[in-house]
Design a protein around this motif. Structure first.
Motif, short mmCIF file in Angstrom:
data_model
loop_
_atom_site.label_atom_id
_atom_site.label_comp_id
_atom_site.label_asym_id
_atom_site.label_seq_id
_atom_site.Cartn_x
_atom_site.Cartn_y
_atom_site.Cartn_z
N LEU A 187 0.83 -1.21 0.00
CA LEU A 187 0.00 0.00 0.00
C LEU A 187 0.87 1.26 0.00
CD1 LEU A 187 -2.74 -1.10 2.56
CD2 LEU A 187 -2.99 -0.90 0.09
N ALA A 188 1.96 1.24 0.75
CA ALA A 188 2.87 2.40 0.79
C ALA A 188 3.50 2.61 -0.58
CB ALA A 188 3.94 2.19 1.86
N SER A 189 3.91 1.53 -1.21
CA SER A 189 4.51 1.62 -2.53
C SER A 189 3.51 2.15 -3.56
CB SER A 189 5.03 0.25 -2.96
OG SER A 189 5.58 0.28 -4.27
N ALA A 190 2.27 1.69 -3.46
CA ALA A 190 1.22 2.15 -4.37
C ALA A 190 0.96 3.64 -4.21
CB ALA A 190 -0.07 1.38 -4.13
N ASP A 191 1.00 4.13 -3.00
CA ASP A 191 0.70 5.54 -2.75
C ASP A 191 1.79 6.45 -3.28
OD1 ASP A 191 -0.99 7.55 -1.67
OD2 ASP A 191 0.34 7.74 0.06
N ALA A 192 3.03 5.96 -3.25
CA ALA A 192 4.16 6.82 -3.64
C ALA A 192 4.51 6.73 -5.12
CB ALA A 192 5.38 6.44 -2.81
N GLY A 193 4.07 5.70 -5.81
CA GLY A 193 4.50 5.48 -7.19
C GLY A 193 3.72 6.27 -8.22
N ASP A 194 4.12 6.09 -9.48
CA ASP A 194 3.38 6.73 -10.55
C ASP A 194 2.08 5.95 -10.79
OD1 ASP A 194 4.07 4.44 -12.03
OD2 ASP A 194 5.68 5.47 -13.11
N GLU A 195 1.29 6.38 -11.77
CA GLU A 195 -0.03 5.78 -11.98
C GLU A 195 0.06 4.28 -12.28
OE1 GLU A 195 -3.97 6.42 -14.85
OE2 GLU A 195 -2.41 7.95 -14.74
N ALA A 196 1.00 3.90 -13.12
CA ALA A 196 1.15 2.49 -13.48
C ALA A 196 1.57 1.66 -12.27
CB ALA A 196 2.16 2.33 -14.61
N ALA A 197 2.51 2.20 -11.49
CA ALA A 197 2.98 1.49 -10.31
C ALA A 197 1.87 1.37 -9.27
CB ALA A 197 4.19 2.20 -9.72
N GLN A 198 1.08 2.42 -9.14
CA GLN A 198 -0.02 2.39 -8.19
C GLN A 198 -1.00 1.27 -8.55
OE1 GLN A 198 -2.88 5.58 -8.39
NE2 GLN A 198 -3.45 5.36 -6.25
N THR A 199 -1.36 1.18 -9.81
CA THR A 199 -2.31 0.16 -10.24
C THR A 199 -1.76 -1.24 -9.99
OG1 THR A 199 -3.29 1.59 -11.91
CG2 THR A 199 -3.57 -0.77 -12.22
N GLU A 200 -0.49 -1.45 -10.34
CA GLU A 200 0.12 -2.78 -10.17
C GLU A 200 0.22 -3.16 -8.70
OE1 GLU A 200 1.53 -6.41 -11.23
OE2 GLU A 200 0.66 -4.86 -12.51
N ASP A 201 0.65 -2.22 -7.86
CA ASP A 201 0.79 -2.52 -6.43
C ASP A 201 -0.56 -2.73 -5.76
OD1 ASP A 201 3.56 -2.55 -6.30
OD2 ASP A 201 3.71 -0.40 -5.89
N MET A 202 -1.57 -1.97 -6.19
CA MET A 202 -2.90 -2.16 -5.60
C MET A 202 -3.50 -3.51 -6.00
SD MET A 202 -3.52 0.23 -3.51
CE MET A 202 -5.24 -0.20 -3.19
N LYS A 203 -3.22 -3.96 -7.21
CA LYS A 203 -3.67 -5.30 -7.60
C LYS A 203 -3.01 -6.35 -6.72
CE LYS A 203 -4.81 -4.57 -12.49
NZ LYS A 203 -4.45 -4.93 -13.89
#
Length: 503
Positions: A439-455
């Motif tokens: 969740l921390a990684s998703a919040d800090a990343g770009d849009e693509a990273a956010q989507t991948e980490d949230m999945k």
């Protein structure tokens, strides 16, 4: 705890409600309509607020009634779920994604007569940290500083880039308050919205009056009554007899035929953020074993449950993400129904015959689905005792606040609430460092990273069986044929009354 609960619950908790958002095809005032001097509307809902102060009281019923109606935020979600302007006309973000500069409207006033300025925005943001007592306040922890550059310019600096912060500003956390209007929030809310509180008859109704000093487009109805019903049959009968004009949250889908076959009414069906969750108290020894949690999930025939307790309406999802979020995946295959496997797993874990207390809020969907859950889990070898708690007060105190429960059922309606609901401090008592890192990684990343980490986070939650997701609530509404502007989908906490009109 958002029918339906918040993050403290977007729980449809305060729930019973589907917090309705303006996200509909066909939403909006009908062509040629204008504010009616003596036009009134009555809407039937289920879960009444325990208080009108969502800064200190959990539950989705408060923002359902007040957010966007009495209170404005700097930003809000538009019909597609994207973030758009409200009290902030526009904003820019610095290259490092940590500083937001907002340009504010210059003609907004609070209902106590005070002008809205950047100083009020600073006050409101800081107050989340200093005065709010609900778990939602954590959304503002990332703010390092908020300052008024001028009366119409606000600058907010974050400690680190955060995808979630601006989105959270569209929720109740982003509501703007008057510096001189927070003394009696539980009974006298003061905001800049299109409506103001008229009367609140506890146990019965809330009446909102049009704010004639509103800075934006005036709403069509000069008075809207939110009338609360504990019994779904009484709610339906109120529409049939003309006592109300809209059933805001259908609680008995099996009874819809009496409206679909009558040309006096319109039936609206869409989707929501409202995940109906079979919650586990993960601090209890029996739920510390992931094999036990997984077995309980596999003991539940979700399709049969949905057909039985909600007339087949709704959607099976398998985790804490609705289809309207960018990172949605159908995770129902993670824990498919397999009674034999569930029985064997519970026996192997040494918990067959264990007595569990299922503490349910007195909400129609929870009551009916609870009976199905009890039956199915007992077929797998557990002993389940149902304990009903008056909602919201008793349930919020015993289950949500004190975690005095083994299992519960509640609808969570706050948007994007996966991380808020599943952490060690929330009523689920779910402590998973791997999930928190994702969740921390998703919040800090770009849009693509956010989507991948949230999945990855959603799949982790499902595979670890932190709870069981019974189904996603549909947005089911019934109304008089001539009421316009009703939302097809409920994707925010607010029931936007300003868009409603009569043709």
């Amino acid at each position: 705890m958002k029918s339906y609960s918040t993050r403290a619950m977007a729980l449809i908790a305060s729930a019973g409600l589907l917090a309705v958002a303006a996200c509909s095809a066909g939403s909006g005032t009908s062509s040629g309509s204008s504010p009616g001097a003596d036009q009134s509307l009555s809407i039937g809902l289920v879960a009444e607020p325990a208080s009108l102060d969502f800064t200190t009281t959990d539950g989705a019923a408060i923002p359902q009634a007040l957010l966007g109606n009495v209170y404005n935020g700097l930003v809000k979600q538009d019909d597609s779920g994207k973030i758009g302007p409200d009290l902030a006309k526009s904003w820019t973000v610095s290259p490092d994604r940590k500083t937001y500069t907002f340009e504010l409207v210059d003609n907004a006033k609070f209902t106590n007569g005070a002008a809205f300025t950047a100083a009020d925005a600073v006050f409101s943001i800081n107050r989340v940290k200093t005065a709010w007592t609900t778990s939602l306040k954590a959304a503002m922890d990332v703010v390092a500083e908020a300052k008024a550059v001028s009366p119409t310019q606000l600058q907010v600096t974050l400690t680190k880039p955060s995808n979630g912060w601006l989105f959270r500003m569209t929720t109740r956390v982003g509501a703007m308050f008057s510096q001189t209007g927070v003394d009696k929030l539980a009974t006298e809310p003061v905001g800049t919205g299109p409506y103001k509180l008229g009367t609140w008859k506890r146990g019965d109704s809330i009446v909102l009056q049009r704010n004639d000093a509103y800075w934006g487009s005036k709403p069509f109805f000069n008075q809207v009554t939110l009338k609360y019903f504990k019994d779904p049959t009484a709610l339906n009968n109120a529409l049939l007899t003309g006592t109300i004009n809209v059933v805001g949250t259908v609680q008995a889908p099996e009874a819809l035929s009496q409206f679909t076959n009558n040309d006096k009414y319109q039936v609206i069906e869409g989707t929501t953020n409202g995940e109906v969750v079979l919650s586990f108290n993960n601090s209890r020894p029996v739920f510390k074993d992931v094999a036990v949690r997984q077995a309980i999930r596999q003991a539940i025939d979700h399709k049969a449950l949905l057909d039985t307790c909600f007339a087949g309406r709704g959607k099976l999802i398998g985790s804490m993400v609705p289809p309207t979020d960018p990172w949605y995946e159908d995770l129902t295959s993670v824990a498919p129904f397999d009674l034999a496997k569930a029985k064997a797993a519970l026996a192997s874990a040494g918990v067959a015959g264990t007595a569990l207390r299922l503490r349910l809020p007195t909400l129609p969907y929870a009551t009916s689905c609870g009976q199905v859950v009890k039956s199915q889990l007992e077929q797998a070898g557990l002993k389940v005792t149902i304990d009903q708690l008056e909602f919201p007060a008793a349930w919020l105190t015993s289950v949500f606040k004190n975690a005095d429960y083994d299992m519960s059922i509640i609808g969570h309606v706050e948007p994007r609430d996966l991380g808020a609901v599943f952490n060690a401090k929330y009523y689920t008592r779910y402590d998973d460092p791997t999930l928190q890192a994702l969740l921390a990684s998703a919040d800090a990343g770009d849009e693509a990273a956010q989507t991948e980490d949230m999945k990855k986070a959603a799949r982790r939650l499902s595979e670890q069986a932190a709870a069981d997701w019974l189904f996603l609530l549909p947005n089911l509404m019934v109304a008089d044929k001539n009421v316009t502007g009703l939302p097809a989908n409920a994707i925010t906490e607010s029931f936007d009354l300003s868009r409603l009109a009569r043709s």
